[in-house]
Design an enzyme around this catalytic site. Structure first.
Site, short mmCIF file in Angstrom:
data_model
loop_
_atom_site.label_atom_id
_atom_site.label_comp_id
_atom_site.label_asym_id
_atom_site.label_seq_id
_atom_site.Cartn_x
_atom_site.Cartn_y
_atom_site.Cartn_z
N TYR A 58 -1.75 -6.05 9.92
CA TYR A 58 -2.84 -5.15 9.56
C TYR A 58 -3.82 -5.76 8.55
O TYR A 58 -4.70 -5.05 8.04
CB TYR A 58 -2.31 -3.80 9.05
CG TYR A 58 -1.46 -3.84 7.80
CD1 TYR A 58 -2.04 -3.75 6.54
CD2 TYR A 58 -0.08 -3.93 7.89
CE1 TYR A 58 -1.26 -3.77 5.40
CE2 TYR A 58 0.71 -3.94 6.76
CZ TYR A 58 0.12 -3.85 5.51
OH TYR A 58 0.90 -3.88 4.38
N SER A 96 11.09 -7.41 12.39
CA SER A 96 10.18 -6.46 13.01
C SER A 96 10.39 -6.40 14.51
O SER A 96 10.33 -5.33 15.13
CB SER A 96 8.72 -6.83 12.70
OG SER A 96 8.45 -6.73 11.33
N ASN A 156 15.06 -0.47 5.59
CA ASN A 156 13.82 -0.41 4.81
C ASN A 156 13.69 0.89 4.02
O ASN A 156 12.71 1.08 3.31
CB ASN A 156 12.59 -0.62 5.70
CG ASN A 156 12.27 0.60 6.55
OD1 ASN A 156 13.13 1.46 6.78
ND2 ASN A 156 11.06 0.66 7.06
N LYS A 186 15.67 -6.69 2.86
CA LYS A 186 16.04 -5.70 3.88
C LYS A 186 17.46 -5.89 4.42
O LYS A 186 18.18 -4.92 4.65
CB LYS A 186 15.04 -5.73 5.03
CG LYS A 186 13.69 -5.13 4.68
CD LYS A 186 12.80 -5.06 5.92
CE LYS A 186 11.47 -4.41 5.60
NZ LYS A 186 10.64 -4.27 6.82
N ASP A 236 11.07 1.50 10.59
CA ASP A 236 10.12 0.70 11.38
C ASP A 236 10.18 1.08 12.85
O ASP A 236 9.19 0.95 13.57
CB ASP A 236 10.43 -0.79 11.23
CG ASP A 236 9.99 -1.35 9.89
OD1 ASP A 236 9.11 -0.74 9.25
OD2 ASP A 236 10.54 -2.39 9.47
N ARG A 257 0.83 -1.22 0.00
CA ARG A 257 0.00 0.00 0.00
C ARG A 257 0.86 1.26 0.00
O ARG A 257 0.33 2.37 0.06
CB ARG A 257 -0.91 0.01 1.23
CG ARG A 257 -2.29 -0.58 1.00
CD ARG A 257 -2.24 -2.04 0.68
NE ARG A 257 -3.58 -2.58 0.40
CZ ARG A 257 -3.82 -3.87 0.27
NH1 ARG A 257 -2.84 -4.75 0.40
NH2 ARG A 257 -5.04 -4.29 0.01
N SER A 258 2.17 1.12 -0.07
CA SER A 258 3.05 2.29 -0.03
C SER A 258 2.76 3.29 -1.15
O SER A 258 2.76 4.51 -0.90
CB SER A 258 4.52 1.86 -0.08
OG SER A 258 4.88 1.24 1.14
#
Length: 280
Positions: free
Chosen positions: A222, A135, A91, A71, A106, A21-22
């Site tokens: 999400y 993460s 990132n 990454k 992040d 969705r970036s």
């Protein structure tokens, strides 16, 4: 005859990357701020990643977001800041004085989302973090920076939890996965960094009833927007922070580095991304 310079453009590099969705987030900010610029998705396989990144400007980009599985590789191809080095992954890439730099947003994405969604969360003395992947490393770094005294780290692979604890020091206590229930009553903050609870993944079996009444629950997943963990926490009256908030806040600094203006995470932007998620 002079040729007008092309507007600055950034991209997301991943494999796969189409689900991101970036572009929606960055195009929203470009429109709102009246900036002539662009943001695209570049699906780059691992064997082509180094060439693409090392010639990023030749491909027409002033910077990039990096997603899985690239990454860690990005960290080695650019000059990382202290956050990217500590997290062990990058990132966000950008050029500074002609040099390709790397960071990991992040960390602030996680912390800024908590600040916005659950102010005062950092009054917690102890936190329980589930997972020990990339993460989790960003989350632990952020918690250490904000002064959380004790961070219990539970992971299904004990070796990964031990390795992360060894890097971040004595505040981190590795916890066996089957001992999570024993740590819940002490946790003023519970953070899920695993894929458990994500659509199509396994369930996360956590009894939020064992958490203190003032505890905050954060889930980096999400999709779905309200995970079973967050739904259970809200049903008990606990404050929560969802993964979409982190996605939005982690995008802020990259946009500022590439386009020179600091954007805002607004209710309008969040509603736009929520609507897009609902269509999938």
């Amino acid at each position: 005859m002079t040729v007008a310079p092309r507007p600055p453009a950034a991209c997301l590099i991943g494999w796969p990357a189409a689900h991101s969705r970036s572009p929606l987030i960055h195009h929203h900010w470009l429109r709102k701020l009246g900036i002539a610029g662009g943001y695209t998705i570049e699906a780059v396989p691992p064997e082509e990643f180094a060439e693409f990144v090392l010639h990023l400007s030749h491909h027409g980009f002033v910077g990039a977001n990096i997603t899985i599985p690239h990454k860690e590789r990005a960290l080695a191809l650019a000059a990382p800041d202290t956050r990217a080095t500590a997290v062990g992954a990058a990132n966000t890439l950008w050029y500074e004085d002609g040099k390709l730099r790397a960071t990991n947003t992040d960390v602030e994405g996680f912390v800024d989302n908590l600040d916005a969604s659950t102010p005062g969360w950092d009054r917690a003395e102890e936190a329980l973090v589930l997972g020990a992947g990339g993460s989790a490393r960003a989350v632990v770094f952020g918690l250490v920076e904000r002064g959380i005294e004790r961070i219990h780290l539970a992971n299904r692979s004990g070796e990964r939890a031990q390795a992360l604890a060894a890097q971040f020091g004595s505040r981190i206590e590795p916890v066996a996965w089957d001992m999570i229930a024993d740590r819940l009553p002490r946790a003023g903050l519970l953070v899920n960094t695993t894929s458990l609870g994500m659509s199509g993944q396994g369930e996360l079996d956590i009894d939020v009833g064992r958490l203190p009444g003032e505890a905050v629950v954060s889930d980096l997943v999400y999709v779905p927007l309200k995970t079973p963990l967050l739904a259970a926490a809200e049903a008990r009256g606990l404050r929560t922070a969802d993964g979409l908030g982190m996605l939005l806040y982690q995008a802020v600094r990259g946009f500022e580095l590439w386009f020179g203006r600091r954007p805002e995470v607004t209710a309008e932007l969040r509603a736009s991304v929520e609507a897009d998620l609902a269509r999938t």
